[in-house]
Motif scaffolding. Structure first.
Motif, PDB file in Angstrom:
ATOM      1  N   ALA A  28       0.828  -1.205   0.000  1.00  0.00           N
ATOM      2  CA  ALA A  28       0.000   0.000   0.000  1.00  0.00           C
ATOM      3  C   ALA A  28       0.864   1.257   0.000  1.00  0.00           C
ATOM      4  O   ALA A  28       0.597   2.214  -0.733  1.00  0.00           O
ATOM      5  N   LEU A  29       1.913   1.257   0.809  1.00  0.00           N
ATOM      6  CA  LEU A  29       2.820   2.405   0.863  1.00  0.00           C
ATOM      7  C   LEU A  29       3.507   2.615  -0.483  1.00  0.00           C
ATOM      8  O   LEU A  29       3.664   3.757  -0.945  1.00  0.00           O
ATOM      9  N   ILE A 261     -12.996  -0.187  -7.148  1.00  0.00           N
ATOM     10  CA  ILE A 261     -13.255   1.006  -6.334  1.00  0.00           C
ATOM     11  C   ILE A 261     -12.601   2.247  -6.931  1.00  0.00           C
ATOM     12  O   ILE A 261     -13.121   3.355  -6.817  1.00  0.00           O
ATOM     13  N   SER A 262     -11.447   2.073  -7.584  1.00  0.00           N
ATOM     14  CA  SER A 262     -10.783   3.226  -8.210  1.00  0.00           C
ATOM     15  C   SER A 262     -11.627   3.758  -9.364  1.00  0.00           C
ATOM     16  O   SER A 262     -11.739   4.980  -9.558  1.00  0.00           O
ATOM     17  N   TYR A 263     -12.250   2.838 -10.144  1.00  0.00           N
ATOM     18  CA  TYR A 263     -13.129   3.275 -11.234  1.00  0.00           C
ATOM     19  C   TYR A 263     -14.365   3.961 -10.672  1.00  0.00           C
ATOM     20  O   TYR A 263     -14.881   4.916 -11.264  1.00  0.00           O
ATOM     21  N   TYR A 302      -4.941  11.858  -2.015  1.00  0.00           N
ATOM     22  CA  TYR A 302      -6.004  11.413  -1.113  1.00  0.00           C
ATOM     23  C   TYR A 302      -6.901  10.366  -1.768  1.00  0.00           C
ATOM     24  O   TYR A 302      -7.395   9.454  -1.097  1.00  0.00           O
ATOM     25  N   CYS A 303      -7.130  10.483  -3.084  1.00  0.00           N
ATOM     26  CA  CYS A 303      -7.906   9.460  -3.788  1.00  0.00           C
ATOM     27  C   CYS A 303      -7.154   8.132  -3.784  1.00  0.00           C
ATOM     28  O   CYS A 303      -7.749   7.068  -3.550  1.00  0.00           O
ATOM     29  N   ILE A 310      -9.404   1.190   1.273  1.00  0.00           N
ATOM     30  CA  ILE A 310     -10.603   0.392   1.009  1.00  0.00           C
ATOM     31  C   ILE A 310     -10.225  -1.002   0.505  1.00  0.00           C
ATOM     32  O   ILE A 310     -10.803  -2.009   0.918  1.00  0.00           O
ATOM     33  N   SER A 311      -9.227  -1.070  -0.384  1.00  0.00           N
ATOM     34  CA  SER A 311      -8.774  -2.368  -0.895  1.00  0.00           C
ATOM     35  C   SER A 311      -8.220  -3.230   0.229  1.00  0.00           C
ATOM     36  O   SER A 311      -8.471  -4.454   0.276  1.00  0.00           O
TER      37      SER A 311
END
Length: 329
Positions: A28-29, A261-263, A302-303, A310-311
């Motif tokens: 994630a980082l 979720i990104s879409y 932030y997005c 969320i993932s």
């Protein structure tokens, strides 16, 4: 001896869980750092001068040079990047807006509640509709209802989300007058009412893939041996469907929602423009047109952070629903 083996297995499972969590956090980082770096350099490659945007097209070279110095644009690209990283890690911000002088974090925080509410409404609506349609299709396999529901994803997947929004506005706002054409109403009820149509538009882009995935998984589970055994034992079909079939079918669809979720977030930002909602989407498009680097970077960061969190939560829920997925990560 059996007790010792049991405790050893427990410790091994605990170590595996800790290892997976560490790997997930590192991943994630890495994603956030990659997004941060890519956005910083890409928006500076695109033609356009923020100083000229502020001073106007007929500004003098001396005024432009002074503005470049004020904005820190006279520094080398590497020095600008180091300043950006320092500001991000020391202040949790991407800097002050070039246009307004306000902190990018404050500007985003002012617009975020509306966007987050819209995303939440769209997610809830997409999940409810997908569950309903997939259940109806799976329980009526190869019948007329199943064929009609299977046609739905094939037709809707090719529809641009902004075009769907315009059609819904023409039908439900202009013609029927059920919803406002745009903007956000006052109070919670007003906000929910005015965001209903945008939420339907955003959910519309996610429902087809969710229905297709969930239907396929439900059919596979319905034909499995344990379901046949449950039916032979005389357990009611409704209990089998909701207690066993849906739970075993939900995991792949939940993971698919996490991937998409990104879409969904990107679609939300576009839909905000269609419906005239002053959320993060309108702030992003305004910032892009004015070359407001700090605000663009802040929104992108932030997005990306939201998508990663969320993932990660969906992966944890997947573990909880089916521990066998631990070995597949």
């Amino acid at each position: 001896m059996m007790k010792s083996n049991s405790s050893l297995t427990g410790r091994t499972g605990g170590n595996a869980s800790h290892k997976w969590l560490l790997i997930a956090l590192v991943r994630a980082l890495a994603v956030i750092l990659c997004v941060m770096t890519a956005v910083f350099f890409i928006i500076r490659i695109v033609p356009g001068d923020p100083a000229k945007m502020i001073l106007g097209e007929y500004s003098t070279p001396e005024a432009l040079e002074s503005m470049h110095h004020t904005l820190g644009l006279d520094l080398s690209l590497w020095d600008q990047f180091l300043r950006f990283v320092k500001t991000l890690f020391t202040q949790g911000d991407t800097g002050n807006s070039i246009v307004t002088g306000t902190s990018a974090r404050e500007l985003i925080a002012q617009r975020a509640p509306i966007t987050l509410l819209l995303i939440l409404m769209a997610c809830v609506l997409a999940i409810i509709v997908a569950l309903l349609l997939a259940t109806l299709a799976a329980t009526h396999k190869d019948k007329l209802l199943d064929h009609l529901i299977r046609i739905f994803p094939a037709i809707t997947l090719g529809m641009p989300i902004f075009w769907v929004g315009i059609l819904l506005i023409l039908l439900f706002s202009v013609r029927l007058g059920w919803f406002p054409v745009g903007g956000v109403g006052e109070g919670w009820l007003g906000a929910l009412h005015s965001l209903a149509l945008p939420a339907i538009t955003v959910a519309f882009s996610q429902i087809p893939t969710l229905v297709r995935s969930l239907r396929a998984q439900m059919l596979e589970v319905l034909e499995s041996d344990f379901v046949v055994t449950l039916r032979a034992a005389g357990i009611p079909g409704r209990v089998i469907l909701f207690k066993h079939v849906l739970r075993n079918s939900a995991l792949p669809t939940l993971m698919l929602l996490g991937v998409n979720i990104s879409y969904l977030i990107g679609g939300t930002l576009v839909v905000e423009q269609v419906f005239g909602i002053k959320g993060i989407g309108s702030l992003l498009f305004t910032s892009i047109s004015k070359r407001d680097f700090p605000v663009i970077q802040g929104i992108a960061l932030y997005c990306a952070l939201s998508v990663v969190i969320i993932s990660l939560l969906i992966e944890i829920i997947s573990w909880w629903l089916d521990p066998r997925t631990k070995g597949k990560q």
